[in-house]
Design a protein around this motif. Structure first.
Motif: not given
Length: 305
Positions: A181-182, A184-186, A223, A242
């Protein structure tokens, strides 16, 4: 007075009540039968009580005794006298004959006692065999119960290990999902495509602020947290977590990725300010422990200063 079987038994030393009872219950069949009865029943609690004949054997005063007729009563002839054992009608015994008879009877008594002792000895041996057999059966039952209990404990340990392994697997999968997820986010594709043990560090990582003067004037909420862990052999691991993740995730990450061949329990600590994190701290988020936005942790063996 003629010597009778009763007198012979009394002369041998038997009480009169016992002698009378023995003769009556054996049907007046002689001294040997009475002697057998006395040897067999010498321990009876009522052996010395007077013998009482059954009511049915009482002769009626109006009827002649069985086997006798009125004519025989008038004539005075008694058929019972004819059927008495020869022992009852014999001549009086001399002292020598009495001693011989007493000796023979005592030998008979001794023989009967030996036979009884032999019988009791056999019965005792048989009871001992039965007792040992029962003891062996009980021992086998106890051994089987112990084996069943050990199997049960072993099964419980295997189940606990499996549950612990599954729990670690779930934590590992959660870390990998968070990394994906990280990434994909960054926009980081390397950490999403590589396993936890081979995560490369980004080459263009942002510099970590080293002093409060470098922090922006406006306090901001982070975050994520970049953690560098220094291992016992001098190497280090760096990973981004996180801010709300627990410190236990960092410890699990170290356990899965350390290359210093260390399997002993360890502590995580900081140097400035010096703080050794406890088991209670493992349940707290990184943000609450003051490790955001970045921190350096040191691995130390448990119990070392």
């Amino acid at each position: 007075m003629e010597s009778t079987a009763l007198e012979s038994l009394i002369e041998m030393g038997f009480p009169q009540n016992r002698a009378e009872k023995a003769l009556a219950l054996t049907g007046n069949q002689g001294i040997e039968s009475a002697m057998d009865w006395l040897v067999e029943h010498e321990n009876d609690p009522d052996v010395d009580e007077p013998y009482v004949p059954p009511p049915g054997h009482v002769l009626s005063s109006e009827e002649p005794p069985e086997g006798r007729t009125p004519e025989s009563l008038q004539s005075g002839a008694d058929p019972m006298l004819e059927t008495l054992p020869a022992e009852e009608n014999r001549r009086p015994l001399s002292e020598e004959e009495k001693r011989e008879q007493t000796k023979r009877m005592m030998e008979l008594i001794a023989q009967k006692q030996r036979e009884r002792e032999e019988r009791e000895k056999r019965e005792t041996i048989e009871r001992e065999k039965q007792r040992r057999k029962q003891g062996q059966e009980l021992s086998l039952i106890r051994q089987k119960l112990q084996e069943d209990e050990m199997k049960k404990l072993a099964e419980e340990r295997r189940r606990e290990k499996l549950e612990e392994k599954l729990a670690k697997q779930r934590v590992r999968e959660k870390i990998e999902r968070d990394k994906a997820e990280r990434a994909k986010k960054f926009g980081g594709n390397c950490s999403a495509a590589s396993p936890v043990s081979t995560i490369p560090e980004p080459a263009t990582a942002a510099p970590v602020p080293s002093s409060p003067s470098q922090e922006p004037p406006v306090k901001r909420e982070y975050d994520q947290c970049r953690i560098q862990v220094r291992l016992l052999d001098g190497t280090s691991l760096t990973q981004t977590f996180q801010a709300k993740e627990q410190l236990a995730a960092v410890r699990l990450y170290v356990e899965l990725n350390r290359k210093d061949n260390g399997e002993e329990p360890f502590n995580l600590l900081t140097t400035f300010p010096r703080r050794v994190f406890t088991e209670e701290d493992m349940e707290k988020p990184l943000q609450e422990l003051g490790l955001v936005p970045s921190a350096v942790l040191i691995v130390a063996k448990k119990g070392s200063s």
